[in-house]
Write an enzyme that holds these catalytic residues in place. Structure first.
Site, PDB file in Angstrom:
ATOM      1  CG  ASP A 263      -2.278   0.803   0.923  1.00 25.59           C
ATOM      2  OD1 ASP A 263      -2.245   1.971   0.698  1.00 25.59           O
ATOM      3  OD2 ASP A 263      -3.410   0.156   1.121  1.00 25.59           O
ATOM      4  CG  HIS A 286      -0.569   1.572  -3.472  1.00 28.21           C
ATOM      5  ND1 HIS A 286      -1.898   1.352  -3.207  1.00 28.21           N
ATOM      6  CD2 HIS A 286      -0.058   0.397  -3.942  1.00 28.21           C
ATOM      7  CE1 HIS A 286      -2.264   0.079  -3.302  1.00 28.21           C
ATOM      8  NE2 HIS A 286      -1.297  -0.507  -3.943  1.00 28.21           N
TER       9      HIS A 286
END
Length: 455
Positions: A263, A286
């Site tokens: 993430d 991310h």
């Protein structure tokens, strides 16, 4: 024998008696204070090193060492500046644990040189917990060393975790271990590996956190934070495994760290200000994100954020600001500088229409975004170089871009130009690709945004 000789001999005799008495007293004092390495350090009134092995920890990777860690913490807390030592060469199985600041002296050091692993049995987690290891309401807490915290997250990520012979207990057979793991369902609530809450003066240095069930390192309601030479290591497809997460925290510096996760490498949430991030390697993951902010019509306030001298590779995003429709508050005074991207899908993003999981609908209020600076952002992208999707009713203002050079990594990526919607600002230098969509005049909505962004 004259009087002078007698006087000389008497003086030497007295000195000898005094020396022997001093040495005898010192030995007795040492034996009294350190006998068994278990006497309270509070009686010594000086800092000491508390080794968890001396408080019942086995360090064999299969025995439950949670209670030993708790007992060692209580002892270390008695004197300011003491060190709780997790020694190298041992693996400690530790269940959910909170190291509390109540009654604890200042400047405690948690020296992590060994390895701490999480239990993989669902029974250790009950119906689900939000964190595994927590340090709460402390002043001057440091966790440092070359050790590893391993969340063994695959049993949480996968519906049917595979058997790992390295996790096998000597007391059960391989067949029994496989049956136990495959037949056990972990709780739906996944814990953060390491969390600091309500603490002042937090230092994290040198350690590695790997395979966290969810977020690796979290700071909540903390001030004066320093993270350096820190590593996270989890697969790029591990769900919701943020590297570092900050919320309601201020005055933080994060540097010289390597973050690989599934993430956001770093996630900055509401209530954060004066955050300085530099010399960080991010990927997979991310990217570095501010938000998502304003979920469930909440107010979010973020300001004075600097991200510079960062490399990103094979990430889904680069530097991103994201907010939900319906929120309020503001993100302002942000600088992204000297960012090198390699095969990053979306290097520069502002998304005021963020929606994770569907079910979202249009709303007029929004978290205001203003005074965002992008300087020296260069490298390759695989999807779209720049995307500014700002609110119809509350446009982005004060966007500034200079020395942007982003090249497509694939032929497919060439088809998408920079996108702007209700984005207002200035392009200060020539850019690659050219950014022609940015508005230079404020709309009525942009001019009235101060009514919504009070923080």
């Amino acid at each position: 024998m004259n009087k002078l000789t007698l006087k000389y001999l008497s003086l030497n005799f007295l000195l000898l008696i005094s020396l022997l008495s001093s040495r005898f007293g010192t030995c007795n004092a040492r034996n009294s204070v350190w006998k068994g390495n278990r006497r309270s350090i509070a009686e010594g009134k000086s800092s000491a090193t508390i080794n968890v092995l001396n408080y019942g920890a086995k360090g064999d990777g299969t025995s439950d060492d949670t209670k030993a860690f708790e007992n060692a913490w209580v002892e270390a807390c008695k004197v300011a500046g003491s060190t709780l030592l997790v020694p190298s060469g041992s693996t400690f199985l530790v269940g959910p644990v909170s190291f509390l600041g109540k009654g604890c002296k200042e400047k405690i050091v948690f020296q992590l040189d060994g390895k701490i692993i999480a239990p993989t049995s669902s029974s250790a987690w009950g119906s689900g917990l939000l964190q595994w290891i927590e340090f709460k309401t402390l002043t001057g807490i440091t966790i440092k060393g070359k050790g590893i915290i391993d969340g063994r997250g695959s049993v949480w990520w996968n519906k049917s975790p595979a058997y790992d012979p390295a996790d096998e207990s000597e007391s059960i057979t391989k067949k029994d271990m496989m049956k136990e793991q495959l037949g056990t369902k972990m709780p739906s609530t996944k814990p953060t590996a390491l969390r600091f809450y309500g603490s002042n003066g937090v230092t994290v240095n040198g350690i590695t956190i790997q395979n966290s069930p969810q977020t690796h390192l979290k700071f909540d309601s903390c001030v004066n934070i320093q993270v350096s030479d820190f590593t996270t290591s989890s697969p790029g497809d591990s769900p919701n495994t943020d590297g570092i997460h900050l919320q309601n925290s201020k005055d933080a510096v994060i540097y010289r760290s390597t973050l690989a996760c599934g993430d956001d490498c770093i996630s900055i949430q509401t209530g954060c200000s004066n955050i300085y991030i530099h010399d960080v390697d991010c990927g997979p993951g991310h990217g570095i994100s501010i938000g998502g902010l304003g979920k469930y019509n909440t107010k979010a306030c973020v300001s004075n954020i600097t991200v510079r001298d960062v490399t990103m590779h094979e990430t889904t995003n680069g530097v991103r600001i994201k907010s939900w429709q319906g929120g309020s508050g503001s993100v302002k005074q942000v600088m992204f500088s000297n960012i090198q991207v390699s095969n990053v899908a979306n290097p520069i993003i502002i998304d005021q229409y963020y929606c994770d999981g569907g079910g979202c609908h249009n709303e007029t209020s929004a978290v205001a975004v203003s005074n965002i600076n992008y300087i020296n952002i260069k490298g390759t992208y695989t999807k779209q170089p720049i995307r500014f999707a700002c609110s119809d009713s509350l446009p982005c203002t004060g966007l500034s871009l200079s020395n942007i050079a982003l090249k497509p990594a694939t032929d497919k990526a060439r088809s998408l130009d920079p996108f702007c919607w209700e984005a207002h600002g200035e392009v200060k230098t020539q850019t690659l690709p050219p950014i022609k969509c940015l508005k230079t005049k404020k709309s009525p909505g942009a001019a009235s945004q101060s009514n919504n962004d009070a923080c």
